[in-house]
Design a protein around this motif. Structure first.
Motif, PDB file in Angstrom:
ATOM      1  N   VAL A 232     -19.913  48.715 -40.263  1.00  0.00           N
ATOM      2  CA  VAL A 232     -20.231  49.770 -39.246  1.00  0.00           C
ATOM      3  C   VAL A 232     -19.744  51.009 -39.490  1.00  0.00           C
ATOM      4  N   SER A 233     -20.566  52.108 -39.356  1.00  0.00           N
ATOM      5  CA  SER A 233     -20.295  53.438 -39.902  1.00  0.00           C
ATOM      6  C   SER A 233     -19.704  54.283 -38.618  1.00  0.00           C
ATOM      7  N   CYS A 234     -19.227  55.413 -38.803  1.00  0.00           N
ATOM      8  CA  CYS A 234     -18.735  56.188 -37.828  1.00  0.00           C
ATOM      9  C   CYS A 234     -19.601  56.451 -36.697  1.00  0.00           C
ATOM     10  N   ASN A 235     -20.904  56.710 -37.269  1.00  0.00           N
ATOM     11  CA  ASN A 235     -21.827  57.018 -36.293  1.00  0.00           C
ATOM     12  C   ASN A 235     -22.102  56.090 -35.293  1.00  0.00           C
ATOM     13  N   GLN A 236     -21.769  54.772 -35.776  1.00  0.00           N
ATOM     14  CA  GLN A 236     -22.134  53.663 -34.779  1.00  0.00           C
ATOM     15  C   GLN A 236     -21.374  53.231 -33.828  1.00  0.00           C
ATOM     16  N   LEU A 237     -19.936  53.866 -33.829  1.00  0.00           N
ATOM     17  CA  LEU A 237     -19.048  53.654 -32.958  1.00  0.00           C
ATOM     18  C   LEU A 237     -19.238  54.010 -31.574  1.00  0.00           C
ATOM     19  N   ASP A 238     -18.527  53.510 -30.426  1.00  0.00           N
ATOM     20  CA  ASP A 238     -18.860  54.060 -29.254  1.00  0.00           C
ATOM     21  C   ASP A 238     -18.075  55.245 -28.786  1.00  0.00           C
ATOM     22  N   SER A 239     -17.013  55.356 -29.625  1.00  0.00           N
ATOM     23  CA  SER A 239     -15.900  56.470 -29.180  1.00  0.00           C
ATOM     24  C   SER A 239     -15.341  56.784 -30.535  1.00  0.00           C
ATOM     25  N   LYS A 240     -15.283  58.496 -30.539  1.00  0.00           N
ATOM     26  CA  LYS A 240     -14.636  59.173 -31.693  1.00  0.00           C
ATOM     27  C   LYS A 240     -13.175  59.206 -31.561  1.00  0.00           C
TER      28      LYS A 240
END
Length: 296
Positions: A232-240
């Motif tokens: 899972v990449s950083c861009n796919q996460l729900d939250s930063k």
């Protein structure tokens, strides 16, 4: 007091590591003590919180025996700084016929303090004791405390953790509506900075994602995990926002299998005159934010 339980008879005193760190993998203290003529005691005491529990067993009592319902012993808990001493109340838990005696430590413990547990009863010629040293308050800092790029290296500094005290760290990312957690250790581990009272870890958010969303190659000894890509990449996460949990273990855990309890409680040096292990720890949380760019 007597409590009934429908759960398996093995009483896991170290459930805090199960819940926080290993996804409920079983890392149990064996109830099959083999030595007789004394007592065993086990406890993972969370300071800044109460109550805590210390399990005590008469090693003369056969396993699954009804005689285990009673325990002819007095357990005291002493603050070696103030000299105050409390006699602990016993609670009996029935795990499918296996009776455990779990003595309640109601008082909150202070950081950087020393306590003594004493079990006095007919099963031992002399009282058995364990001295517990609590860890001090951890001072946490990040090399880049503000928002950082997904691939930017971050150093997590845990100050006021002198060797042999230690830190275990868990990381959480929000994905598909819920936070996914994993203990840090697949890619790199928190380690002591030489000749200091600090522990540290340097990884990017992307590398930390490998801890939570590891690729199949993660267990290959020929592959450096620092260069693997998470599933899972950083861009796919729900939250930063990244959540971090940590446990700060006191010096008594030095020989306790990295925070999971003694590898061989029959050879544990921590109980004077008996068997087992008792240690203290602190728990804390913090967060940091990151940002992404194309391809992250």
């Amino acid at each position: 007091m007597m409590f009934e339980s429908k759960y398996p008879f093995i009483f896991i005193l170290f459930t805090f590591t199960c819940i926080l760190f290993v996804g409920c993998e079983d890392r149990n203290i064996s109830p099959f003590e083999e030595k007789t003529g004394t007592y065993s005691m086990y406890g993972a005491l969370k300071i800044d919180d109460s109550p805590n529990y210390i399990r005590v067993k008469n090693l003369n009592t056969p396993f699954l025996s009804k005689k285990a319902k009673s325990l002819d012993a007095k357990v005291t808990f002493e603050d070696l700084q103030t000299g105050s001493r409390n006699i602990l109340e016993d609670t009996v838990v029935n795990f499918s016929g296996h009776y455990t005696h779990n003595f309640i430590v109601k008082q909150k413990m202070d950081p950087a303090s020393t306590y003594k547990v004493t079990v006095d009863g007919k099963a031992a010629e002399e009282p058995i004791t364990s001295t517990i040293t609590t860890p001090d308050i951890t001072q946490i800092s990040l090399s880049d405390p503000d928002s950082v790029a997904c691939t930017q290296q971050i150093t997590f500094n845990y100050k006021n953790v002198p060797d042999p005290e230690s830190i275990r760290m868990k990381i959480g990312f929000k994905y598909k509506g819920q936070y996914k957690w994993s203990e840090v250790g697949k890619v790199d581990q928190v380690k002591h900075r030489e000749n200091t009272d600090e522990m540290y870890l340097t990884l990017s958010t992307r590398q930390l994602l490998v801890e939570v969303f590891p690729p199949p190659e993660i267990g290959n000894r020929n592959v450096n995990p620092l260069y693997l890509n998470p599933t899972v990449s950083c861009n796919q996460l729900d939250s930063k926002t990244v959540r971090v949990k940590y446990l700060h273990f006191g010096p008594d855990w030095e020989h306790a299998n990295g925070g999971y309890g003694p590898e061989n409680p029959l050879q544990s040096p921590d109980i004077d005159g008996g068997l087992g292990f008792v240690g203290a720890y602190r728990e804390g949380t913090f967060t940091y934010d990151f940002y992404t760019s194309a391809g992250n």
